[in-house]
Write a protein that holds these residues in place. Structure first.
Motif, PDB file in Angstrom:
ATOM      1  N   LEU A 296       0.826  -1.207   0.000  1.00  0.00           N
ATOM      2  CA  LEU A 296       0.000   0.000   0.000  1.00  0.00           C
ATOM      3  C   LEU A 296       0.857   1.252   0.000  1.00  0.00           C
ATOM      4  N   CYS A 297       1.953   1.213   0.758  1.00  0.00           N
ATOM      5  CA  CYS A 297       2.853   2.368   0.827  1.00  0.00           C
ATOM      6  C   CYS A 297       3.466   2.691  -0.534  1.00  0.00           C
ATOM      7  N   ALA A 298       3.642   1.673  -1.357  1.00  0.00           N
ATOM      8  CA  ALA A 298       4.194   1.900  -2.694  1.00  0.00           C
ATOM      9  C   ALA A 298       3.292   2.808  -3.514  1.00  0.00           C
ATOM     10  N   ASN A 299       2.013   2.874  -3.131  1.00  0.00           N
ATOM     11  CA  ASN A 299       1.053   3.734  -3.831  1.00  0.00           C
ATOM     12  C   ASN A 299       0.479   4.806  -2.909  1.00  0.00           C
ATOM     13  N   ASN A 300       1.308   5.215  -1.919  1.00  0.00           N
ATOM     14  CA  ASN A 300       0.987   6.353  -1.037  1.00  0.00           C
ATOM     15  C   ASN A 300      -0.212   6.133  -0.128  1.00  0.00           C
ATOM     16  N   ALA A 301      -0.468   4.880   0.218  1.00  0.00           N
ATOM     17  CA  ALA A 301      -1.522   4.579   1.178  1.00  0.00           C
ATOM     18  C   ALA A 301      -0.905   3.806   2.332  1.00  0.00           C
ATOM     19  N   LYS A 302      -1.737   3.353   3.271  1.00  0.00           N
ATOM     20  CA  LYS A 302      -1.207   2.608   4.420  1.00  0.00           C
ATOM     21  C   LYS A 302      -2.283   1.701   4.988  1.00  0.00           C
ATOM     22  N   LEU A 303      -1.838   0.699   5.719  1.00  0.00           N
ATOM     23  CA  LEU A 303      -2.745  -0.203   6.420  1.00  0.00           C
ATOM     24  C   LEU A 303      -3.071   0.381   7.787  1.00  0.00           C
TER      25      LEU A 303
ATOM     26  N   THR B 157       0.399   0.151  13.108  1.00  0.00           N
ATOM     27  CA  THR B 157       1.226   1.337  12.865  1.00  0.00           C
ATOM     28  C   THR B 157       2.049   1.139  11.606  1.00  0.00           C
ATOM     29  N   SER B 158       1.742   1.908  10.602  1.00  0.00           N
ATOM     30  CA  SER B 158       2.469   1.811   9.333  1.00  0.00           C
ATOM     31  C   SER B 158       3.886   2.353   9.499  1.00  0.00           C
ATOM     32  N   VAL B 159       4.842   1.661   8.893  1.00  0.00           N
ATOM     33  CA  VAL B 159       6.232   2.135   8.928  1.00  0.00           C
ATOM     34  C   VAL B 159       6.576   2.905   7.660  1.00  0.00           C
ATOM     35  N   ASP B 160       5.585   3.043   6.776  1.00  0.00           N
ATOM     36  CA  ASP B 160       5.751   3.824   5.541  1.00  0.00           C
ATOM     37  C   ASP B 160       7.011   3.409   4.792  1.00  0.00           C
ATOM     38  N   LYS B 161       7.149   2.096   4.603  1.00  0.00           N
ATOM     39  CA  LYS B 161       8.323   1.559   3.931  1.00  0.00           C
ATOM     40  C   LYS B 161       7.881   0.752   2.721  1.00  0.00           C
ATOM     41  N   PRO B 162       8.319   1.129   1.518  1.00  0.00           N
ATOM     42  CA  PRO B 162       7.888   0.410   0.307  1.00  0.00           C
ATOM     43  C   PRO B 162       8.439  -1.007   0.274  1.00  0.00           C
ATOM     44  N   PRO B 163       7.853  -1.855  -0.538  1.00  0.00           N
ATOM     45  CA  PRO B 163       8.303  -3.257  -0.604  1.00  0.00           C
ATOM     46  C   PRO B 163       9.687  -3.390  -1.227  1.00  0.00           C
ATOM     47  N   LYS B 164      10.347  -4.488  -0.892  1.00  0.00           N
ATOM     48  CA  LYS B 164      11.645  -4.773  -1.487  1.00  0.00           C
ATOM     49  C   LYS B 164      11.487  -5.092  -2.969  1.00  0.00           C
ATOM     50  N   ARG B 165      12.596  -5.001  -3.696  1.00  0.00           N
ATOM     51  CA  ARG B 165      12.560  -5.206  -5.136  1.00  0.00           C
ATOM     52  C   ARG B 165      12.050  -6.602  -5.495  1.00  0.00           C
ATOM     53  N   ASN B 166      12.392  -7.604  -4.704  1.00  0.00           N
ATOM     54  CA  ASN B 166      11.964  -8.976  -4.987  1.00  0.00           C
ATOM     55  C   ASN B 166      10.750  -9.356  -4.135  1.00  0.00           C
ATOM     56  N   PHE B 167       9.874  -8.400  -3.932  1.00  0.00           N
ATOM     57  CA  PHE B 167       8.716  -8.540  -3.057  1.00  0.00           C
ATOM     58  C   PHE B 167       7.900  -9.798  -3.360  1.00  0.00           C
TER      59      PHE B 167
END
Length: 266
Positions: free
Chosen positions: A97-104, A150-160
């Motif tokens: 979700l953070c990759a698209n500017n949202a959060k859980l 609590t979202s850590v606002d961290k995008p997924p890894k490249r090999n997600f």
């Protein structure tokens, strides 16, 4: 909107119950596999997935990375599992979700009968009896927009996606063995396993089921075979009994896992 993925029907049942309680539609994520981008403008967005090795299925990660939601929406996730613990699942949903500017915002576990590691008939009965009250509680929390993650606002890894334990043809020793199936002589080529398989990984050839290499490790084929002809070769799982949610039918699973041509969805 509530998005779900399900093999034995646990997550589909939970998604439907939540959808009814929250007056939200439910859609299976498989229908979007050929869609490049999924756009959801709802104020509330939910995800109901099974837990695989303390994570979300790779096929759910694939979906989440193409999903665009409102940055200020209330996003919640319900993870169904045998142990009632999901560990990395919520963190990875949040990362996508953070990759698209949202959060859980909401994270909820729902203990259900297992589809891989076997739980007893008595445990299954108890979990099924307790599940409705747990879903009712989750629905209340979602209605109240409870924030318990609590979202850590961290995008997924490249090999997600590829780093998932059961990704595609990835070879991880005994984990890969958990995706090796044998088809016994009881197979009559009815095609139920091919109908239900979410990745189209099974075909009927010469009157018997044949598996390819694009497995989601959902064990739908094992649990829905009317002849009990599909078995996992791994000795610890080879003789496990079938289970699927009593309120869900094979037609329900086939419909939820249907491949549908979508334009970029809004």
């Amino acid at each position: 909107m509530i998005y779900c993925f399900s093999g034995t029907g646990n997550s589909l049942w939970a998604a439907r119950e939540l959808g009814s309680a929250l007056n939200e539609p439910v859609e299976g994520i498989i229908s979007y596999r050929s869609t490049e981008r999924v756009i959801c403008n709802d104020n509330v967005v939910g995800f109901v997935f099974p837990t695989y090795m303390n994570d979300i299925p790779w096929i759910a990660k694939e979906f989440l990375l193409k999903l665009l939601v409102r940055p200020n929406c209330y996003a919640f996730a319900v993870m169904t599992s045998s142990r009632g613990v999901s560990k990395n699942s919520f963190e990875n949903i949040d990362a996508a979700l953070c990759a698209n500017n949202a959060k859980l915002s909401g994270a909820f576990n729902l203990q259900m009968p297992g589809n891989c590691i076997q739980s007893s008939h008595e445990q299954n009965a108890e979990r099924l009896a307790d599940a409705p009250s747990h879903v009712t509680h989750i629905a209340r929390e979602v209605s109240s927009r409870t924030v318990n993650f609590t979202s850590v606002d961290k995008p997924p890894k490249r090999n997600f996606i590829e780093s998932s334990f059961y990704y595609g043809t990835k070879r991880l020793g005994h984990l890969n063995a958990m995706k090796r199936f044998e088809i016994t002589n009881a197979c009559n080529g009815c095609g139920d396993c091919a109908r239900a398989c979410p990745t189209g990984n099974i075909r009927i050839a010469n009157g018997t089921a044949e598996h390819d290499t694009n497995c989601a490790a959902c064990y739908t084929c094992l649990h829905w075979c009317p002849q009990h002809a599909t078995r996992v070769k791994l000795p610890s799982l080879r003789n496990r009994f079938q289970y699927h949610h009593p309120a869900i039918t094979l037609d329900d699973i086939e419909h939820a896992n249907a491949h549908t041509e979508h334009p970029s969805s809004e």
